[in-house]
Design a protein around this motif. Structure first.
Motif, PDB file in Angstrom:
ATOM      1  N   LEU A 154     -21.041  33.929  14.462  1.00 33.06           N
ATOM      2  CA  LEU A 154     -19.645  33.861  14.902  1.00 33.06           C
ATOM      3  C   LEU A 154     -19.523  34.670  16.187  1.00 33.06           C
ATOM      4  O   LEU A 154     -20.270  35.628  16.401  1.00 33.06           O
ATOM      5  CB  LEU A 154     -18.708  34.422  13.841  1.00 33.06           C
ATOM      6  N   PRO A 155     -18.583  34.314  17.069  1.00 26.54           N
ATOM      7  CA  PRO A 155     -18.431  35.064  18.323  1.00 26.54           C
ATOM      8  C   PRO A 155     -18.064  36.527  18.113  1.00 26.54           C
ATOM      9  O   PRO A 155     -18.412  37.385  18.909  1.00 26.54           O
ATOM     10  CB  PRO A 155     -17.320  34.331  19.063  1.00 26.54           C
ATOM     11  N   ASP A 156     -17.356  36.816  17.012  1.00 22.67           N
ATOM     12  CA  ASP A 156     -16.927  38.181  16.720  1.00 22.67           C
ATOM     13  C   ASP A 156     -17.280  38.506  15.274  1.00 22.67           C
ATOM     14  O   ASP A 156     -17.119  37.659  14.389  1.00 22.67           O
ATOM     15  CB  ASP A 156     -15.401  38.322  16.894  1.00 22.67           C
ATOM     16  N   ALA A 157     -17.737  39.722  15.014  1.00 17.10           N
ATOM     17  CA  ALA A 157     -17.980  40.162  13.645  1.00 17.10           C
ATOM     18  C   ALA A 157     -16.632  40.424  12.990  1.00 17.10           C
ATOM     19  O   ALA A 157     -15.813  41.165  13.521  1.00 17.10           O
ATOM     20  CB  ALA A 157     -18.842  41.419  13.652  1.00 17.10           C
ATOM     21  N   ARG A 158     -16.421  39.777  11.843  1.00 22.38           N
ATOM     22  CA  ARG A 158     -15.129  39.904  11.156  1.00 22.38           C
ATOM     23  C   ARG A 158     -15.354  40.308   9.712  1.00 22.38           C
ATOM     24  O   ARG A 158     -16.351  39.934   9.104  1.00 22.38           O
ATOM     25  CB  ARG A 158     -14.386  38.572  11.210  1.00 22.38           C
ATOM     26  N   LEU A 159     -14.418  41.046   9.156  1.00 23.85           N
ATOM     27  CA  LEU A 159     -14.532  41.485   7.772  1.00 23.85           C
ATOM     28  C   LEU A 159     -14.225  40.351   6.794  1.00 23.85           C
ATOM     29  O   LEU A 159     -14.663  40.395   5.641  1.00 23.85           O
ATOM     30  CB  LEU A 159     -13.604  42.673   7.514  1.00 23.85           C
ATOM     31  N   ASP A 160     -13.456  39.340   7.237  1.00 27.58           N
ATOM     32  CA  ASP A 160     -13.024  38.276   6.326  1.00 27.58           C
ATOM     33  C   ASP A 160     -13.904  37.027   6.375  1.00 27.58           C
ATOM     34  O   ASP A 160     -13.608  36.046   5.703  1.00 27.58           O
ATOM     35  CB  ASP A 160     -11.569  37.900   6.617  1.00 27.58           C
ATOM     36  N   LYS A 161     -14.983  37.040   7.151  1.00 28.15           N
ATOM     37  CA  LYS A 161     -15.846  35.856   7.271  1.00 28.15           C
ATOM     38  C   LYS A 161     -17.302  36.277   7.305  1.00 28.15           C
ATOM     39  O   LYS A 161     -17.632  37.351   7.803  1.00 28.15           O
ATOM     40  CB  LYS A 161     -15.524  35.079   8.544  1.00 28.15           C
ATOM     41  N   PRO A 162     -18.192  35.399   6.829  1.00 28.79           N
ATOM     42  CA  PRO A 162     -19.618  35.697   6.967  1.00 28.79           C
ATOM     43  C   PRO A 162     -20.004  35.708   8.453  1.00 28.79           C
ATOM     44  O   PRO A 162     -19.364  35.039   9.262  1.00 28.79           O
ATOM     45  CB  PRO A 162     -20.320  34.547   6.247  1.00 28.79           C
TER      46      PRO A 162
END
Length: 196
Positions: A154-162
């Motif tokens: 993913l373009p950004d590391a997110r807490l709600d997505k792998p």
């Protein structure tokens, strides 16, 4: 009737803030009709969705940006085999110009891709574009591959997505310095980064 467009090649560091703002508006109008989610990344002056391109081909007409193609050199892995490619993405034609042959004029970019010293150009598109891409590829060294899974971050590391996404997209390969027989066989491509 074909629209009169002029193509311009721009390295990313040549673009000014106004260019990014104009491209952002172009992408919101071009990608928005395919789904609100597709237009979301283009906020403010952000004129890229995932990985940021290093080279852009931008077509202009009397109404502004008419079409766009981004390019980024990178290594991908095809079933574990490292391969240098020029990834193509951020492709779009302004909705009022669709069907007028604008996409075919992107061929002017092929000599520049060859100068980049990469053996292949590579990209992915959704299955709904298969006929469009196959028509475009009739007069070039373009191959459309299906049944291949592509892993991207993913373009950004997110807490709600792998942190990664695996999709079954159509893979586009344009031969530049080598033949298609040199493309590694396999049904899994690791992009090692976000898609363009």
């Amino acid at each position: 009737m074909r629209s009169q467009v002029r193509w311009k090649l721009c390295w990313e560091n040549e673009l000014q803030l106004g260019d990014h703002v104009e491209l952002t508006e172009f992408f919101r109008k071009t990608y928005g009709p395919t789904g609100v989610f597709n237009a979301q990344p283009f906020e403010g002056s952000r004129s890229w969705a995932g990985a940021r391109p290093e080279l852009r081909a931008i077509a202009y007409d009397s109404n502004g940006v008419a079409a766009h193609m981004g390019c980024l050199r990178r290594f991908i892995k095809v079933d574990g085999v490292d391969l240098l490619v020029a990834e193509l993405g951020l492709y779009g034609v302004r909705p009022d110009l669709e069907g007028l042959g604008i996409a075919h004029s992107i061929r002017f970019m092929i000599p520049t891709l060859q100068e980049l010293g990469v053996p292949f150009a590579f990209g992915t598109v959704r299955h709904a574009l298969q006929k469009h891409i196959e028509r475009f590829g009739r007069h070039s060294q373009l191959t459309v591959l299906s049944g291949i899974r592509v892993r991207s971050t993913l373009p950004d590391a997110r807490l709600d997505k792998p942190p990664i996404r695996i999709e079954d997209a159509l893979v586009i390969v344009l031969t530049l310095a080598r033949s298609m027989s040199d493309w590694p066989t396999g049904n899994f491509i690791d992009r090692n980064g976000p898609e363009l």
